[in-house]
Design an enzyme around this catalytic site. Structure first.
Site, PDB file in Angstrom:
ATOM      1  N   HIS A  32       2.949   1.273   3.432  1.00 40.79           N
ATOM      2  CA  HIS A  32       2.192   1.725   2.259  1.00 40.79           C
ATOM      3  C   HIS A  32       0.997   0.847   1.965  1.00 40.79           C
ATOM      4  CE1 HIS A  32       2.247   4.056  -1.634  1.00 40.79           C
ATOM      5  NE2 HIS A  32       2.774   4.933  -0.800  1.00 40.79           N
ATOM      6  N   GLU A  68       4.034   3.043   9.777  1.00 43.11           N
ATOM      7  CA  GLU A  68       3.191   3.885   8.934  1.00 43.11           C
ATOM      8  C   GLU A  68       2.387   3.045   7.955  1.00 43.11           C
ATOM      9  OE1 GLU A  68       3.668   7.483   5.637  1.00 43.11           O
ATOM     10  OE2 GLU A  68       5.392   6.900   6.874  1.00 43.11           O
ATOM     11  N   GLU A  97      -2.810   9.400   5.759  1.00 46.59           N
ATOM     12  CA  GLU A  97      -2.417  10.237   4.624  1.00 46.59           C
ATOM     13  C   GLU A  97      -3.434  10.191   3.494  1.00 46.59           C
ATOM     14  OE1 GLU A  97       0.702   7.652   1.993  1.00 46.59           O
ATOM     15  OE2 GLU A  97       1.335   8.137   4.027  1.00 46.59           O
ATOM     16  N   HIS A 150       1.576  14.336   6.056  1.00 47.65           N
ATOM     17  CA  HIS A 150       2.018  13.753   4.796  1.00 47.65           C
ATOM     18  C   HIS A 150       2.345  14.905   3.854  1.00 47.65           C
ATOM     19  CE1 HIS A 150       0.880  11.387   0.949  1.00 47.65           C
ATOM     20  NE2 HIS A 150       1.942  10.788   1.454  1.00 47.65           N
TER      21      HIS A 150
END
Length: 384
Positions: free
Chosen positions: A190, A214, A240, A290
């Site tokens: 993230h 990710e 995303e 996403h």
């Protein structure tokens, strides 16, 4: 056929807001779209109201031309607020066109290439034995691709990257040992790490522990990701937050990543997503969309996933580990996609195949919501 009305509905559903958009026509056919950019729905609704001023009276079937006019109608290029607004309108126009022609949206995108859409599921437990047990449960239910979340602190407002990567690497190794080699494992960081921290994290694990990493660092600088690419062999799943084909371009052309986490509700809708998919296919980058929003986003992404050849897995919030919160209870969405085991079947209803109870929407209220504002132990601000 002419557009007669465009109405944004920023409304609280479950645990956060959804910005859904209704586009109506003079023939009684209407379409629904959804915007991303969670937490800034009011800004996106404002952009939609600006676009509405020149879209009323236009032909909703001219989707590509309207996309170009929305994108190029202001001096300032793009930006996440504008492309999130364009995304919602673009998806709604595809819904209208599919309904008008009596075909599902995937037929507008080139036709169906697969009958069902495999998903990846996410564990909700913290790093530790509970996470491994949840992953085993997901495997027993049919998932062969599972995403893990990194270790966090007891204080949810504090985040120290170095402490997290040491603990997370340890439990990723244990999870791989417990689940075996067949299951696909990934971790979503993230954007919380620096290049050095992300490299250190990857180097703490044996090669093959992870199948994808990710969003380890922020995306503003492709060169930073390029530097990280040279330090690890773990495949990257990123994108995303990308808001246009131009933002994807340097990552695709420099072979930086292996999975595109494209978000149809942020990138510019289905029109833009299909262009990114074509570039990605030429570079052997797989699409791994996403999908953190509501049923309209899920339905639109299922149609996209059905129509592209280079597809891996779709994110789902409907697995046991990360359920839709409150959508059914709100009574808003009708015909929303439902998991069959670990896959979404591709339906054949005209348009997106999802309807909205507009009266139920009107009864909901908008609530301001902020993502967590994280700080390090020394008080400095860091990424959420």
């Amino acid at each position: 056929m002419k557009i007669t009305s465009i109405t944004p509905y920023p409304t609280w559903v479950g645990t956060r807001n959804q910005l859904i958009v209704k586009v109506e026509t003079d023939e009684g056919i209407y379409g629904w779209g959804e915007s991303g950019l969670s937490g800034r729905e009011k800004a996106v609704a404002g952009a939609i109201e600006h676009y509405r001023e020149f879209l009323i009276g236009r032909d909703p079937m001219a989707i590509g031309a309207l996309w170009q006019e929305m994108y190029r109608s202001q001096y300032f290029e793009g930006g996440r607020v504008l492309t999130a607004a364009i995304s919602a309108i673009d998806i709604a126009l595809h819904d209208i066109k599919g309904k008008a022609l009596g075909v599902p949206v995937y037929q507008l995108l080139g036709g169906k290439q697969r009958n069902h859409i495999p998903t990846f599921a996410t564990t909700k437990g913290p790093c530790g034995p509970e996470m491994i047990e949840q992953a085993k449960e997901l495997m027993a239910l049919g998932w062969n691709a599972i995403r893990l979340f990194p270790a966090e602190h007891g204080n949810k407002n504090i985040y120290e990257p170095r402490e997290s990567i040491a603990e997370t690497a340890k439990w990723c190794i244990k999870t791989r040992e417990a689940l075996g080699e067949a299951v696909v494992l990934g971790v979503d960081y993230h954007h919380r790490l620096s290049v050095a921290e992300a490299a250190s994290y990857c180097q703490k694990m044996p090669s093959g522990t992870l199948d994808f990493l990710e969003e380890p660092i922020r995306d503003e600088t492709p060169e930073a990701y390029e530097a990280l690419r040279k330090m690890t062999d773990v495949p990257f799943a990123i994108g995303e937050e990308f808001s246009s084909k131009w933002q994807f371009l340097p990552y695709i052309e420099r072979d930086i990543h292996q999975f595109n986490r494209i978000d149809v509700c942020n990138v510019g809708g289905l029109t833009e997503a299909m262009k990114v998919a074509g570039w990605s296919e030429a570079h052997y980058v797989d699409m791994m969309p996403h999908n953190p929003l509501g049923p309209i986003c899920t339905a639109a992404t299922i149609h996209f996933a059905a129509a592209v050849p280079n597809f891996a897995w779709l994110e789902t919030r409907a697995s046991p580990g990360e359920l839709y919160h409150g959508f059914d209870d709100a009574g808003i969405f009708v015909g929303q996609p439902r998991l069959t085991g670990a896959v979404y079947e591709v339906g054949d209803a005209p348009g997106l195949g999802v309807e909205v109870d507009e009266e139920a929407v009107k009864k909901q209220t908008f609530k301001f919501w902020e993502a967590p504002h994280l700080r390090r132990n020394d008080g400095s601000v860091t990424n959420w």
